[in-house]
Structures are given as structure tokens and as C-alpha cells.
Design an enzyme around this catalytic site. Structure first.
Site, PDB file in Angstrom:
ATOM      1  N   ARG A 198       0.868  -1.190   0.000  1.00  0.00           N
ATOM      2  CA  ARG A 198       0.000   0.000   0.000  1.00  0.00           C
ATOM      3  C   ARG A 198       0.898   1.232   0.000  1.00  0.00           C
ATOM      4  O   ARG A 198       2.107   1.126   0.266  1.00  0.00           O
ATOM      5  CB  ARG A 198      -0.884   0.034   1.260  1.00  0.00           C
ATOM      6  CG  ARG A 198      -1.909  -1.087   1.353  1.00  0.00           C
ATOM      7  CD  ARG A 198      -3.115  -0.774   0.501  1.00  0.00           C
ATOM      8  NE  ARG A 198      -4.098  -1.849   0.524  1.00  0.00           N
ATOM      9  CZ  ARG A 198      -5.075  -1.965   1.436  1.00  0.00           C
ATOM     10  NH1 ARG A 198      -5.176  -1.069   2.415  1.00  0.00           N
ATOM     11  NH2 ARG A 198      -5.932  -2.979   1.388  1.00  0.00           N
ATOM     12  N   HIS A 235      11.278  -4.338  -2.373  1.00  0.00           N
ATOM     13  CA  HIS A 235      10.998  -4.277  -0.941  1.00  0.00           C
ATOM     14  C   HIS A 235      11.819  -3.144  -0.311  1.00  0.00           C
ATOM     15  O   HIS A 235      11.306  -2.040  -0.171  1.00  0.00           O
ATOM     16  CB  HIS A 235      11.198  -5.622  -0.206  1.00  0.00           C
ATOM     17  CG  HIS A 235      12.369  -6.441  -0.633  1.00  0.00           C
ATOM     18  ND1 HIS A 235      13.665  -5.975  -0.629  1.00  0.00           N
ATOM     19  CD2 HIS A 235      12.434  -7.730  -1.044  1.00  0.00           C
ATOM     20  CE1 HIS A 235      14.467  -6.946  -1.029  1.00  0.00           C
ATOM     21  NE2 HIS A 235      13.762  -8.025  -1.286  1.00  0.00           N
ATOM     22  N   HIS A 268      18.611  -6.046   1.752  1.00  0.00           N
ATOM     23  CA  HIS A 268      19.056  -6.374   0.404  1.00  0.00           C
ATOM     24  C   HIS A 268      18.342  -5.427  -0.558  1.00  0.00           C
ATOM     25  O   HIS A 268      17.309  -5.770  -1.122  1.00  0.00           O
ATOM     26  CB  HIS A 268      18.717  -7.826   0.059  1.00  0.00           C
ATOM     27  CG  HIS A 268      19.408  -8.310  -1.178  1.00  0.00           C
ATOM     28  ND1 HIS A 268      19.826  -9.621  -1.325  1.00  0.00           N
ATOM     29  CD2 HIS A 268      19.757  -7.687  -2.327  1.00  0.00           C
ATOM     30  CE1 HIS A 268      20.394  -9.765  -2.509  1.00  0.00           C
ATOM     31  NE2 HIS A 268      20.376  -8.610  -3.136  1.00  0.00           N
ATOM     32  N   HIS A 317      19.727 -17.838   4.443  1.00  0.00           N
ATOM     33  CA  HIS A 317      18.700 -18.136   3.437  1.00  0.00           C
ATOM     34  C   HIS A 317      17.876 -19.367   3.844  1.00  0.00           C
ATOM     35  O   HIS A 317      18.368 -20.486   3.908  1.00  0.00           O
ATOM     36  CB  HIS A 317      19.238 -18.299   2.020  1.00  0.00           C
ATOM     37  CG  HIS A 317      18.152 -18.059   0.989  1.00  0.00           C
ATOM     38  ND1 HIS A 317      18.001 -16.880   0.313  1.00  0.00           N
ATOM     39  CD2 HIS A 317      17.145 -18.869   0.592  1.00  0.00           C
ATOM     40  CE1 HIS A 317      16.950 -16.968  -0.507  1.00  0.00           C
ATOM     41  NE2 HIS A 317      16.409 -18.163  -0.360  1.00  0.00           N
ATOM     42  N   ASP A 318      16.609 -19.094   4.152  1.00  0.00           N
ATOM     43  CA  ASP A 318      15.651 -20.144   4.534  1.00  0.00           C
ATOM     44  C   ASP A 318      15.965 -20.803   5.881  1.00  0.00           C
ATOM     45  O   ASP A 318      15.452 -21.896   6.171  1.00  0.00           O
ATOM     46  CB  ASP A 318      15.519 -21.215   3.450  1.00  0.00           C
ATOM     47  CG  ASP A 318      14.636 -20.727   2.290  1.00  0.00           C
ATOM     48  OD1 ASP A 318      14.696 -21.362   1.214  1.00  0.00           O
ATOM     49  OD2 ASP A 318      13.911 -19.735   2.480  1.00  0.00           O
ATOM     50  N   HIS A 325      13.033 -14.008   6.053  1.00  0.00           N
ATOM     51  CA  HIS A 325      11.712 -14.454   5.603  1.00  0.00           C
ATOM     52  C   HIS A 325      10.953 -15.186   6.706  1.00  0.00           C
ATOM     53  O   HIS A 325       9.845 -14.801   7.083  1.00  0.00           O
ATOM     54  CB  HIS A 325      11.869 -15.366   4.377  1.00  0.00           C
ATOM     55  CG  HIS A 325      10.581 -15.670   3.702  1.00  0.00           C
ATOM     56  ND1 HIS A 325      10.090 -14.918   2.659  1.00  0.00           N
ATOM     57  CD2 HIS A 325       9.666 -16.643   3.936  1.00  0.00           C
ATOM     58  CE1 HIS A 325       8.925 -15.424   2.280  1.00  0.00           C
ATOM     59  NE2 HIS A 325       8.642 -16.476   3.031  1.00  0.00           N
ATOM     60  N   GLU A 348      23.350  -6.123   1.603  1.00  0.00           N
ATOM     61  CA  GLU A 348      23.588  -7.159   0.599  1.00  0.00           C
ATOM     62  C   GLU A 348      23.335  -6.607  -0.791  1.00  0.00           C
ATOM     63  O   GLU A 348      22.527  -5.681  -0.975  1.00  0.00           O
ATOM     64  CB  GLU A 348      22.640  -8.341   0.824  1.00  0.00           C
ATOM     65  CG  GLU A 348      22.801  -9.013   2.160  1.00  0.00           C
ATOM     66  CD  GLU A 348      21.816 -10.141   2.344  1.00  0.00           C
ATOM     67  OE1 GLU A 348      20.718 -10.087   1.778  1.00  0.00           O
ATOM     68  OE2 GLU A 348      22.160 -11.097   3.067  1.00  0.00           O
TER      69      GLU A 348
HETATM   70  C1  LIG Z   1      21.189 -13.346   0.118  1.00  0.00           C
HETATM   71  C2  LIG Z   1      19.966 -13.987   0.662  1.00  0.00           C
HETATM   72  O1  LIG Z   1      19.800 -15.170   0.642  1.00  0.00           O
HETATM   73  C3  LIG Z   1      18.972 -13.153   1.291  1.00  0.00           C
HETATM   74  O2  LIG Z   1      19.650 -12.369   2.186  1.00  0.00           O
HETATM   75  C4  LIG Z   1      18.261 -12.237   0.341  1.00  0.00           C
HETATM   76  O3  LIG Z   1      18.176 -10.973   0.942  1.00  0.00           O
HETATM   77  C5  LIG Z   1      16.876 -12.717   0.089  1.00  0.00           C
HETATM   78  O4  LIG Z   1      16.302 -11.776  -0.797  1.00  0.00           O
HETATM   79  P1  LIG Z   1      14.731 -11.579  -0.790  1.00  0.00           P
HETATM   80  O5  LIG Z   1      14.334 -11.126   0.602  1.00  0.00           O
HETATM   81  O6  LIG Z   1      14.505 -10.546  -1.871  1.00  0.00           O
HETATM   82  O7  LIG Z   1      14.144 -12.936  -1.098  1.00  0.00           O
HETATM   83  N1  LIG Z   2      21.542 -13.647   3.842  1.00  0.00           N
HETATM   84  C1  LIG Z   2      20.299 -14.294   4.180  1.00  0.00           C
HETATM   85  C2  LIG Z   2      19.320 -13.283   4.671  1.00  0.00           C
HETATM   86  O1  LIG Z   2      19.676 -12.138   4.902  1.00  0.00           O
HETATM   87  C3  LIG Z   2      17.914 -13.664   4.898  1.00  0.00           C
HETATM   88  O2  LIG Z   2      17.519 -14.747   4.125  1.00  0.00           O
HETATM   89  P1  LIG Z   2      16.026 -15.298   4.424  1.00  0.00           P
HETATM   90  O3  LIG Z   2      15.987 -15.673   5.884  1.00  0.00           O
HETATM   91  O4  LIG Z   2      15.078 -14.175   4.121  1.00  0.00           O
HETATM   92  O5  LIG Z   2      15.861 -16.489   3.522  1.00  0.00           O
END
Ligand SMILES: CC(=O)[C@@H](O)[C@H](O)COP(=O)(O)O
Ligand SMILES: NCC(=O)COP(=O)(O)O
Length: 254
Positions: free
Chosen positions: A19, A51, A44, A205-206, A229, A77
Site C-alpha cells: 500500500r 521491498h 538487500h 537463506h531459509d 523471511h 547485501e
Molecule cells: C542473500 C539472501 O539469501 C537473502 O539475504 C536475500 O536478501 C533474500 O532476498 P529476498 O528477501 O529478496 O528474497
Molecule cells: N543472507 C540471508 C538473509 O539475509 C535472509 O535470508 P532469508 O531468511 O530471508 O531467507
């Protein structure tokens, strides 16, 4: 060795951008995470600003410049080699001077990060050398996003970088499956190769509350995990303070 938690706030910005306006506030989420004990904030800022916007980076830099957060880190990043939208990352890092820059070889149209630098290719090392040198000359720690491969970790030393960041999606995918042991062993071997080369080890990541403990149990010497995430999603249900506290417990940081 204790492992620091850097909270990636990309997904707070993604929700905010749905929004017009500033709800939810990226800065307020970051402040709540820091006040709950997070060691740093990660962003990032992708070229399409899907975002994190450049204005978010500057607002977070101002937050982290507060004396109360003098011991916290700012990790930015991005891909300095992606010039498809002009030189996007380096002007930001030159201006903001974050604690750490994590270089990630994403193309501007990628949905998310899905691979690391191919550092066993001399041409890739050659492209990164001057960028790493410039960043380190301004006092910025440099981390390189890599796949779990001991040879790649060893090659990272040639760039002059301080750390590698283990790209942990394959670990998250293998978690709880018959591939778990072999996969986490490969990450452990990669981390050991990096340490032997004199490099620090980050990971991200994940990662989430379910899979983080086993990873740290098997992969030694991880100095920082950056998590966004899952952490933001978990915070929707449990709140920021409780969620950060759960991660700090997993990191034995409380
Ligand atoms: C490098 C990495 O794996 C994450 O830090 C990245 O910032 C994920 O990017 P998105 O949040 O755009 O999925
Ligand atoms: N470098 C990984 C990061 O900053 C976050 O990754 P994610 O937890 O959003 O998959």
C-alpha cells in the site's frame, strides 16, 4: 564461538510496499528487533526496490547510528557486478558505510537469491578483487555469498574478502529428509575449509526456528546468521520480541 543474529527486514518492506504509506514501519520493526537483542540488521536493496528502498537504507543507517545501538551491525547485501540498472549497490555502500557488505551474485530479475559466486573461476575472482579492496579500504567487512563447496570457500581467500556466507537453502530443503546428514556434512566441510583459509563464516537463506539448531550443532564456527523471511513470518504470529528471543535461545545468546 557465539553466533550473532542479523535480522533481514526485506519482508517488512515488502508488506509495507503493498500500500502507499509507512505501515508496517521498517524502522520500527528493526528497532523492536534490536531492543529484543538482535545483533544487527540486514537489508538487500534490490535494483527494482521491490521491498527495501534506498530511503529505507538511509533511515536504518540513522537508527543504527544511535548511541544505544553502537554495538550493533548493519549488513547491506547486493550484487556489485550487476550493472543492468546502473551501479546500484556501490553508491549506497560508499554513502552509508555499513559494518558489513555481503556480496550476492543475483541478477536484477531474480525472485530471490538462489546461488553463490563461482569463485573457482579466476575471472570471477578478478572481477571481485577491486570491489572487495575498495570496500575494505573504507572499513567495511566483506562477506561473499557462496554455495556449500570447500573449493569455493578456499578460493574466496583470493578475493581479499573477510568472510563467506553459506547459502543455506539446500540445507533447509534437506532438513528432516534422508539427505539431511550428507547435506549438513557438506556445509560443515565448507565452513572448515573457509576457517582453514583464514576466513570467517556467516550463513543465511531459509533458516528458521525449526532448522537452525541442527545446522549450528553440525557446522562449526558460524559467526553470524542472517534470517528474514521465516523470522518476519513467525513474528506475525508470536510478535517480534518473542520471536527474537526464541532465536537468541537457539543461539545461546540470552
Ligand atoms: C542473500 C539472501 O539469501 C537473502 O539475504 C536475500 O536478501 C533474500 O532476498 P529476498 O528477501 O529478496 O528474497
Ligand atoms: N543472507 C540471508 C538473509 O539475509 C535472509 O535470508 P532469508 O531468511 O530471508 O531467507
Amino acid at each position: 564461538m557465539s553466533t550473532a543474529l542479523s535480522v533481514n527486514v526485506n519482508k517488512v518492506a515488502l508488506l509495507r510496499n503493498a500500500r502507499s504509506g509507512e505501515v508496517p514501519s521498517v524502522v520500527d520493526f528493526a528497532r523492536a528487533a534490536l531492543d529484543a537483542g538482535a545483533h544487527g540488521i540486514t537489508v538487500h536493496p534490490r535494483p527494482d526496490q521491490r521491498h527495501i528502498r534506498i530511503t529505507d537504507v538511509d533511515a536504518l543507517a540513522e537508527l543504527l547510528s544511535s548511541p544505544e545501538y553502537a554495538d550493533r551491525e548493519f549488513n547491506i547485501e547486493g550484487n556489485p557486478l550487476d550493472l543492468s540498472h546502473g551501479d546500484h549497490l556501490m553508491p549506497i555502500v560508499r554513502r552509508v558505510r555499513p559494518t558489513q557488505a555481503t556480496l550476492v551474485p543475483d541478477a536484477s530479475d531474480q525472485n530471490t537469491s538462489d546461488h553463490g559466486f563461482e569463485l573457482t573461476k579466476p575471472e570471477v575472482v578478478g572481477e571481485l578483487l577491486p570491489i572487495v579492496e575498495e570496500l575494505r579500504s573504507q572499513g567495511c567487512r566483506v562477506s561473499l555469498f557462496v554455495d556449500p563447496d570447500p573449493a569455493t570457500a578456499e578460493a574466496a581467500k583470493q578475493t581479499g574478502a573477510d568472510r563467506i556466507e553459506l547459502y543455506t537453502e539446500s540445507y533447509a530443503q534437506a532438513f528432516g529428509t534422508p539427505d539431511q546428514r550428507a547435506t549438513v556434512t557438506r556445509f560443515a566441510d565448507t565452513a572448515a575449509a573457509a576457517k582453514n583459509a583464514g576466513l570467517g563464516v556467516n550463513a543465511g537463506h531459509d533458516l528458521d526456528q525449526a532448522n537452525l539448531g541442527l545446522f549450528l550443532e553440525h557446522v562449526g564456527g558460524v559467526e553470524e546468521v542472517s534470517i528474514g523471511h521465516a523470522l518476519v513470518a513467525e513474528s506475525l504470529f508470536s510478535g517480534v520480541e518473542s520471536t527474537i528471543g526464541s532465536y537468541l535461545d537457539l543461539l545461546n545468546q540470552r
